[in-house]
Design a protein around this motif. Sequence first.
Motif, PDB file in Angstrom:
ATOM      1  N   ASN A  58       0.851  -1.184   0.000  1.00  0.00           N
ATOM      2  CA  ASN A  58       0.000   0.000   0.000  1.00  0.00           C
ATOM      3  C   ASN A  58       0.893   1.242   0.000  1.00  0.00           C
ATOM      4  N   LEU A  59       1.117   1.803  -1.177  1.00  0.00           N
ATOM      5  CA  LEU A  59       2.023   2.947  -1.294  1.00  0.00           C
ATOM      6  C   LEU A  59       1.406   4.236  -0.752  1.00  0.00           C
ATOM      7  N   ASP A  60       0.088   4.303  -0.724  1.00  0.00           N
ATOM      8  CA  ASP A  60      -0.571   5.522  -0.240  1.00  0.00           C
ATOM      9  C   ASP A  60      -0.499   5.641   1.277  1.00  0.00           C
ATOM     10  N   ASN A  61      -0.646   4.526   1.957  1.00  0.00           N
ATOM     11  CA  ASN A  61      -0.667   4.575   3.424  1.00  0.00           C
ATOM     12  C   ASN A  61      -0.003   3.318   3.973  1.00  0.00           C
ATOM     13  N   PHE A  62       1.313   3.299   3.924  1.00  0.00           N
ATOM     14  CA  PHE A  62       2.088   2.130   4.352  1.00  0.00           C
ATOM     15  C   PHE A  62       2.062   2.038   5.879  1.00  0.00           C
ATOM     16  N   SER A  63       1.340   1.041   6.397  1.00  0.00           N
ATOM     17  CA  SER A  63       1.156   0.909   7.840  1.00  0.00           C
ATOM     18  C   SER A  63       2.050  -0.182   8.408  1.00  0.00           C
ATOM     19  N   LEU A  64       2.070  -0.296   9.731  1.00  0.00           N
ATOM     20  CA  LEU A  64       2.817  -1.373  10.370  1.00  0.00           C
ATOM     21  C   LEU A  64       2.194  -2.733  10.059  1.00  0.00           C
ATOM     22  N   ASP A  65       0.896  -2.747   9.743  1.00  0.00           N
ATOM     23  CA  ASP A  65       0.256  -3.988   9.289  1.00  0.00           C
ATOM     24  C   ASP A  65       0.865  -4.432   7.954  1.00  0.00           C
ATOM     25  N   ASP A  66       1.100  -3.454   7.062  1.00  0.00           N
ATOM     26  CA  ASP A  66       1.754  -3.765   5.782  1.00  0.00           C
ATOM     27  C   ASP A  66       3.181  -4.269   6.024  1.00  0.00           C
ATOM     28  N   PHE A  67       3.854  -3.636   6.977  1.00  0.00           N
ATOM     29  CA  PHE A  67       5.209  -4.028   7.349  1.00  0.00           C
ATOM     30  C   PHE A  67       5.219  -5.492   7.801  1.00  0.00           C
ATOM     31  N   LEU A  68       4.253  -5.867   8.633  1.00  0.00           N
ATOM     32  CA  LEU A  68       4.156  -7.234   9.139  1.00  0.00           C
ATOM     33  C   LEU A  68       3.885  -8.226   8.006  1.00  0.00           C
ATOM     34  N   LYS A  69       3.008  -7.860   7.080  1.00  0.00           N
ATOM     35  CA  LYS A  69       2.709  -8.733   5.939  1.00  0.00           C
ATOM     36  C   LYS A  69       3.959  -8.970   5.089  1.00  0.00           C
ATOM     37  N   GLN A  70       4.739  -7.887   4.878  1.00  0.00           N
ATOM     38  CA  GLN A  70       5.953  -8.017   4.075  1.00  0.00           C
ATOM     39  C   GLN A  70       6.968  -8.939   4.739  1.00  0.00           C
TER      40      GLN A  70
ATOM     41  N   GLU B 243       9.093  -9.587  13.750  1.00  0.00           N
ATOM     42  CA  GLU B 243       7.739 -10.139  13.636  1.00  0.00           C
ATOM     43  C   GLU B 243       7.094 -10.245  15.021  1.00  0.00           C
ATOM     44  N   ALA B 244       7.887 -10.665  16.018  1.00  0.00           N
ATOM     45  CA  ALA B 244       7.363 -10.794  17.388  1.00  0.00           C
ATOM     46  C   ALA B 244       6.925  -9.440  17.938  1.00  0.00           C
ATOM     47  N   ILE B 245       7.734  -8.399  17.664  1.00  0.00           N
ATOM     48  CA  ILE B 245       7.399  -7.049  18.134  1.00  0.00           C
ATOM     49  C   ILE B 245       6.095  -6.565  17.501  1.00  0.00           C
ATOM     50  N   LEU B 246       5.973  -6.724  16.193  1.00  0.00           N
ATOM     51  CA  LEU B 246       4.776  -6.284  15.484  1.00  0.00           C
ATOM     52  C   LEU B 246       3.541  -7.067  15.941  1.00  0.00           C
ATOM     53  N   SER B 247       3.736  -8.355  16.196  1.00  0.00           N
ATOM     54  CA  SER B 247       2.612  -9.188  16.632  1.00  0.00           C
ATOM     55  C   SER B 247       2.174  -8.846  18.050  1.00  0.00           C
ATOM     56  N   SER B 248       3.084  -8.254  18.841  1.00  0.00           N
ATOM     57  CA  SER B 248       2.749  -7.868  20.226  1.00  0.00           C
ATOM     58  C   SER B 248       2.009  -6.538  20.297  1.00  0.00           C
ATOM     59  N   MET B 249       1.942  -5.836  19.192  1.00  0.00           N
ATOM     60  CA  MET B 249       1.207  -4.571  19.150  1.00  0.00           C
ATOM     61  C   MET B 249      -0.284  -4.834  18.943  1.00  0.00           C
ATOM     62  N   THR B 250      -1.095  -3.917  19.388  1.00  0.00           N
ATOM     63  CA  THR B 250      -2.532  -4.002  19.117  1.00  0.00           C
ATOM     64  C   THR B 250      -2.789  -3.551  17.683  1.00  0.00           C
ATOM     65  N   LYS B 251      -3.960  -3.857  17.165  1.00  0.00           N
ATOM     66  CA  LYS B 251      -4.316  -3.420  15.809  1.00  0.00           C
ATOM     67  C   LYS B 251      -4.292  -1.897  15.705  1.00  0.00           C
ATOM     68  N   GLU B 252      -4.733  -1.238  16.774  1.00  0.00           N
ATOM     69  CA  GLU B 252      -4.749   0.217  16.787  1.00  0.00           C
ATOM     70  C   GLU B 252      -3.329   0.776  16.730  1.00  0.00           C
ATOM     71  N   GLU B 253      -2.401   0.136  17.449  1.00  0.00           N
ATOM     72  CA  GLU B 253      -1.001   0.594  17.461  1.00  0.00           C
ATOM     73  C   GLU B 253      -0.358   0.407  16.080  1.00  0.00           C
ATOM     74  N   ARG B 254      -0.662  -0.719  15.428  1.00  0.00           N
ATOM     75  CA  ARG B 254      -0.095  -0.931  14.094  1.00  0.00           C
ATOM     76  C   ARG B 254      -0.702   0.028  13.076  1.00  0.00           C
ATOM     77  N   LYS B 255      -1.947   0.410  13.303  1.00  0.00           N
ATOM     78  CA  LYS B 255      -2.617   1.347  12.403  1.00  0.00           C
ATOM     79  C   LYS B 255      -2.128   2.771  12.626  1.00  0.00           C
TER      80      LYS B 255
END
Length: 417
Positions: free
Chosen positions: A306-318, A355-367
């Motif tokens: 997602n080039l328009d809004n690269f989120s931590l969720d995108d980071f985790l997927k990558q 990956e562990a750090i990102l998974s320990s975040m809430t959805k709101e924090e990754r957003k």
Amino acid sequence: MLNNLQKKFEEAIHHIRGFGVINEDNIKDILKKLRIILLEADVELSVIKTFLDNVKEKALSEEVRKSLKPSELFIKIVHDELINLFGEYEPLNTNKPVIMLVGLQGSGKTTTSAKLANYLRKKHSKKPLLIAADTFRKAAKDQLIQLGKELNIDVYTEEADALEIIKNGVKKDYDAIIIDTRGRLHVDVELQNELKQIQKEVKLTDTFLVVDSMMGQDAINIINGFNENINLTGIILTKMDSDASGGVALTARSLTNLPIKFLGTSEKMDGLEYFDSKRMADRLLGKGDLLGIVEKVNLEDIEPVNLDNFSLDDFLKQLKQIKKMGSLESIIKMIPGASKLGPITVNEKDLLHMEAILSSMTKEERKNPDIIKASRKIRIAKGSGTEVSDVNRLLKQYDQMKIMTKQLKQGKLPFKI
């Protein structure tokens, strides 16, 4: 082993680049270095002599003397002779293959059976069946059953002799069958007779001999020993990621007239590569293996960034997609010219920590990572088994990636090609 050989080959031919003329004097040292490389790789002397004689004869030909770029032509000659050494590319028979694997104990036969079934499923969309026909070593059957469970691939087994198990197994409704047979500590009459009987009564498309590449030139005797008694159609070399010298890979075809079909490149279940002589020659001469990289990636599984809004969720997927590709070091080393960057080391644990750090975040924090302040960082670090400094480092890397995605969106690359 392949990376070590690649580095040596590149160093040997490096000095020829830019030469305006090729003559016997200025290729003498290069041929000497190539000879030493092949000797150190445990290549048989007659094979070395033939290889170097062919290179020298073609390098001193009229065509090279008249060429505007003789140095490039010299490198092409070395490349072509490597292909001759390895043998021409032979595609795998994938029309309902029934493949029997044979070999000595400890060669990696059972693991390779599972890898081959996994390869046929992933690369050729086959529904494979593994047949556990090693009745000599119970642990082999148990190991194959366990590997089948891990890969979600069916394993056929029953209490009977090997021939009966195989005859019943091949009747099952599958479009690819891999048969794991028993091995011995050495080639003996009993083993050979059993394999002959199987070949006589079961319609096989291939019989591959699994060979431990760390055996060096002794492997040639093993190959010939099997080939004299049963009809082999190819060789699978295991442990190619080890410190093996490489002589078997370089000389198996010329000394046995049997093609190398696969290379075992890691202990992972996707660590099996189909052997292509041209691609191997490319890698040894530093041309990389971009096709190999493409093959490691299932394009259907890759989600667009997602080039328009690269989120931590995108980071985790990558990160998860990168993990699917296997060892990063092996991928980087396939890139043309990567060896010139010097030793490349990638700490795979860093990816797991991220990956562990990102998974320990809430959805709101990754957003919305802006809300991640000190107290949240402490909680995330504890939840992921890392330090707050690791969380800070990841957030900094994320900020850098956001800048890159923005530049990509604007058509501005953050680096020069």
